[in-house]
Scaffold this motif. Sequence first.
Motif, PDB file in Angstrom:
ATOM      1  N   PHE A  32       0.823  -1.209   0.000  1.00 46.04           N
ATOM      2  CA  PHE A  32       0.000   0.000   0.000  1.00 46.04           C
ATOM      3  C   PHE A  32       0.860   1.263   0.000  1.00 46.04           C
ATOM      4  N   ASN A  33       0.288   2.322  -0.573  1.00 45.59           N
ATOM      5  CA  ASN A  33       0.932   3.636  -0.647  1.00 45.59           C
ATOM      6  C   ASN A  33      -0.024   4.665  -0.073  1.00 45.59           C
ATOM      7  N   THR A  34       0.447   5.490   0.860  1.00 48.87           N
ATOM      8  CA  THR A  34      -0.422   6.456   1.535  1.00 48.87           C
ATOM      9  C   THR A  34      -0.382   7.852   0.925  1.00 48.87           C
ATOM     10  N   ALA A  35       0.248   8.008  -0.242  1.00 52.29           N
ATOM     11  CA  ALA A  35       0.294   9.318  -0.896  1.00 52.29           C
ATOM     12  C   ALA A  35      -1.101   9.730  -1.365  1.00 52.29           C
ATOM     13  N   MET A  36      -1.358  11.040  -1.364  1.00 49.04           N
ATOM     14  CA  MET A  36      -2.665  11.545  -1.788  1.00 49.04           C
ATOM     15  C   MET A  36      -2.740  11.777  -3.289  1.00 49.04           C
ATOM     16  N   VAL A  37      -1.604  12.010  -3.909  1.00 50.95           N
ATOM     17  CA  VAL A  37      -1.547  12.281  -5.352  1.00 50.95           C
ATOM     18  C   VAL A  37      -0.348  11.552  -5.945  1.00 50.95           C
ATOM     19  N   GLY A  38      -0.196  11.639  -7.264  1.00 52.42           N
ATOM     20  CA  GLY A  38       1.004  11.119  -7.904  1.00 52.42           C
ATOM     21  C   GLY A  38       0.871   9.731  -8.478  1.00 52.42           C
ATOM     22  N   TYR A  39      -0.349   9.301  -8.833  1.00 56.05           N
ATOM     23  CA  TYR A  39      -0.461   7.934  -9.366  1.00 56.05           C
ATOM     24  C   TYR A  39       0.219   7.740 -10.718  1.00 56.05           C
ATOM     25  N   PRO A  40       0.303   8.730 -11.618  1.00 57.62           N
ATOM     26  CA  PRO A  40       1.069   8.482 -12.853  1.00 57.62           C
ATOM     27  C   PRO A  40       2.545   8.201 -12.572  1.00 57.62           C
ATOM     28  N   GLU A  41       3.111   8.937 -11.601  1.00 53.99           N
ATOM     29  CA  GLU A  41       4.513   8.720 -11.248  1.00 53.99           C
ATOM     30  C   GLU A  41       4.705   7.388 -10.539  1.00 53.99           C
ATOM     31  N   SER A  42       3.793   7.062  -9.619  1.00 52.61           N
ATOM     32  CA  SER A  42       3.924   5.809  -8.880  1.00 52.61           C
ATOM     33  C   SER A  42       3.810   4.590  -9.790  1.00 52.61           C
ATOM     34  N   LEU A  43       2.829   4.609 -10.678  1.00 54.29           N
ATOM     35  CA  LEU A  43       2.601   3.445 -11.531  1.00 54.29           C
ATOM     36  C   LEU A  43       3.760   3.207 -12.488  1.00 54.29           C
ATOM     37  N   THR A  44       4.493   4.267 -12.835  1.00 49.80           N
ATOM     38  CA  THR A  44       5.627   4.125 -13.752  1.00 49.80           C
ATOM     39  C   THR A  44       6.965   4.027 -13.020  1.00 49.80           C
ATOM     40  N   ASP A  45       6.937   3.932 -11.697  1.00 46.96           N
ATOM     41  CA  ASP A  45       8.151   3.759 -10.908  1.00 46.96           C
ATOM     42  C   ASP A  45       8.576   2.290 -10.999  1.00 46.96           C
ATOM     43  N   PRO A  46       9.753   2.000 -11.565  1.00 46.08           N
ATOM     44  CA  PRO A  46      10.199   0.600 -11.696  1.00 46.08           C
ATOM     45  C   PRO A  46      10.316  -0.136 -10.371  1.00 46.08           C
ATOM     46  N   SER A  47      10.402   0.585  -9.260  1.00 46.32           N
ATOM     47  CA  SER A  47      10.519  -0.070  -7.962  1.00 46.32           C
ATOM     48  C   SER A  47       9.256  -0.839  -7.581  1.00 46.32           C
ATOM     49  N   TYR A  48       8.159  -0.600  -8.303  1.00 48.14           N
ATOM     50  CA  TYR A  48       6.919  -1.332  -8.042  1.00 48.14           C
ATOM     51  C   TYR A  48       6.796  -2.611  -8.869  1.00 48.14           C
ATOM     52  N   ALA A  49       7.811  -2.969  -9.605  1.00 49.84           N
ATOM     53  CA  ALA A  49       7.750  -4.176 -10.423  1.00 49.84           C
ATOM     54  C   ALA A  49       7.422  -5.394  -9.569  1.00 49.84           C
ATOM     55  N   GLY A  50       6.472  -6.195 -10.021  1.00 41.94           N
ATOM     56  CA  GLY A  50       6.085  -7.401  -9.312  1.00 41.94           C
ATOM     57  C   GLY A  50       5.081  -7.190  -8.202  1.00 41.94           C
ATOM     58  N   GLN A  51       4.595  -5.950  -8.032  1.00 45.19           N
ATOM     59  CA  GLN A  51       3.704  -5.660  -6.915  1.00 45.19           C
ATOM     60  C   GLN A  51       2.326  -5.195  -7.370  1.00 45.19           C
ATOM     61  N   ILE A  52       1.320  -5.529  -6.576  1.00 47.93           N
ATOM     62  CA  ILE A  52      -0.037  -5.033  -6.752  1.00 47.93           C
ATOM     63  C   ILE A  52      -0.192  -3.867  -5.787  1.00 47.93           C
ATOM     64  N   LEU A  53      -0.384  -2.678  -6.325  1.00 44.95           N
ATOM     65  CA  LEU A  53      -0.373  -1.462  -5.516  1.00 44.95           C
ATOM     66  C   LEU A  53      -1.772  -1.092  -5.033  1.00 44.95           C
ATOM     67  N   THR A  54      -1.902  -0.903  -3.726  1.00 42.63           N
ATOM     68  CA  THR A  54      -3.128  -0.393  -3.122  1.00 42.63           C
ATOM     69  C   THR A  54      -2.914   1.071  -2.765  1.00 42.63           C
ATOM     70  N   VAL A  55      -3.779   1.947  -3.261  1.00 43.17           N
ATOM     71  CA  VAL A  55      -3.703   3.375  -2.943  1.00 43.17           C
ATOM     72  C   VAL A  55      -4.678   3.652  -1.806  1.00 43.17           C
ATOM     73  N   THR A  56      -4.193   4.176  -0.693  1.00 47.69           N
ATOM     74  CA  THR A  56      -5.061   4.370   0.470  1.00 47.69           C
ATOM     75  C   THR A  56      -5.942   5.605   0.341  1.00 47.69           C
ATOM     76  N   TYR A  57      -5.509   6.607  -0.434  1.00 44.20           N
ATOM     77  CA  TYR A  57      -6.357   7.787  -0.609  1.00 44.20           C
ATOM     78  C   TYR A  57      -7.628   7.353  -1.339  1.00 44.20           C
ATOM     79  N   PRO A  58      -8.815   7.725  -0.833  1.00 39.23           N
ATOM     80  CA  PRO A  58     -10.054   7.121  -1.339  1.00 39.23           C
ATOM     81  C   PRO A  58     -10.416   7.403  -2.787  1.00 39.23           C
ATOM     82  N   LEU A  59     -10.135   8.602  -3.302  1.00 39.45           N
ATOM     83  CA  LEU A  59     -10.533   8.949  -4.671  1.00 39.45           C
ATOM     84  C   LEU A  59      -9.321   8.972  -5.585  1.00 39.45           C
TER      85      LEU A  59
END
Length: 370
Positions: A32-59
């Motif tokens: 999980f990631n608790t950031a409120m914004v930045g999903y384009p940057e997060s999804l393209t971050d190679p450090s997330y390779a192999g992971q299913i990302l949960t975004v805690t910010y509701p919208l």
Amino acid sequence: MDKKISLVLENGQSFSGYSFGYEAAAAGEVVFNTAMVGYPESLTDPSYAGQILTVTYPLVGNYGVPENKTDANGLSLFYESEKIHVSGLIISEYSHEYSHWNACKSLGDWLKEHKVPGVYGVDTRALTKLIREKGSMKAKIVFNSPNEIGFIDPALENQVAKVSCKKIIHYSRDVARHVCTDKCTDKYPTDTQKTVVLVDCGVKHNIIRCLLQHDVKIIRVPWDYDFNTLEYDGLFVSNGPGDPEHCEITVKHIQTAMKAGKPIMGICMGNQLLAKAGGATTYKLKYGHRSHNQPVQLANSNRCFITSQNHGYAVNTDTLSDEWEVLFTNMNDGWNEGIRHKTQPWFSAQFHPEAASGPTDTAFMFDMFV
């Protein structure tokens, strides 16, 4: 109505939701990631390779996705790499409508282009509490049956080898310059230009942008390349995904570079590999640090910085030799956030001084390196 879909965890629990991305089963480690914004940057971050990302910010999805424009160096102006690296995306509420000055498509359409499943309508608060209690765990996104796909443990694979560049790439100062002007300083004229070897363990583009702001020439090399055969002034070891134990060849190359006494800086995975090169060990965290709001304290001071982070492993400071010392410490849990050598110009940060997205309070570390 969007198609029903489920997230199944290795402990047998499942969370139901609806599909808004690519309709194909996927597996990985759920984090999980608790950031409120930045999903384009997060999804393209190679450090997330192999992971299913949960975004805690509701919208999520309300500002869409920017166009994939690049500069003269081939670096993306708005993304952190050339593609989405997460195995799947889990959110609470998806905004089917979006509005932003540079948005060109919806988040759902973007996920479909990159063949990445997305799930909305999930109780991400309950899922996050579960991960905090039980730790990061294997999970899979399924459409028709829980047996549609098997579980995958990304830690067993060399994720760095998957995301690293396959050949040497050269960069020099250019129009990428304006992207980083609010994040990095611009103090070094062209007559002091240096050459930096960047070991690509899954480098974010903003690290390259920030280095270019200091007017250095960059030689980006694959994770296992013997860069000691090259002529350079400083060594930079990037961020990257997975277990640092898979990068022993990189560690050996760093140890060879240490004999030359040249400046070395590492970020994230680079912090762990530098520590291993110095004789220390690393370990897997229960659920890691992934957010924009991690406070770190500078050693021997009362200074605190708010940092952007994305890592699941950390340096065991008890195994550092007397030649090394802690540079930063996480103020939430006391885990290591950076190290430095006491006499040589070698230091690193577990967090991301270049952010993108997130706070840029620690961009001064690029000044220190140059």
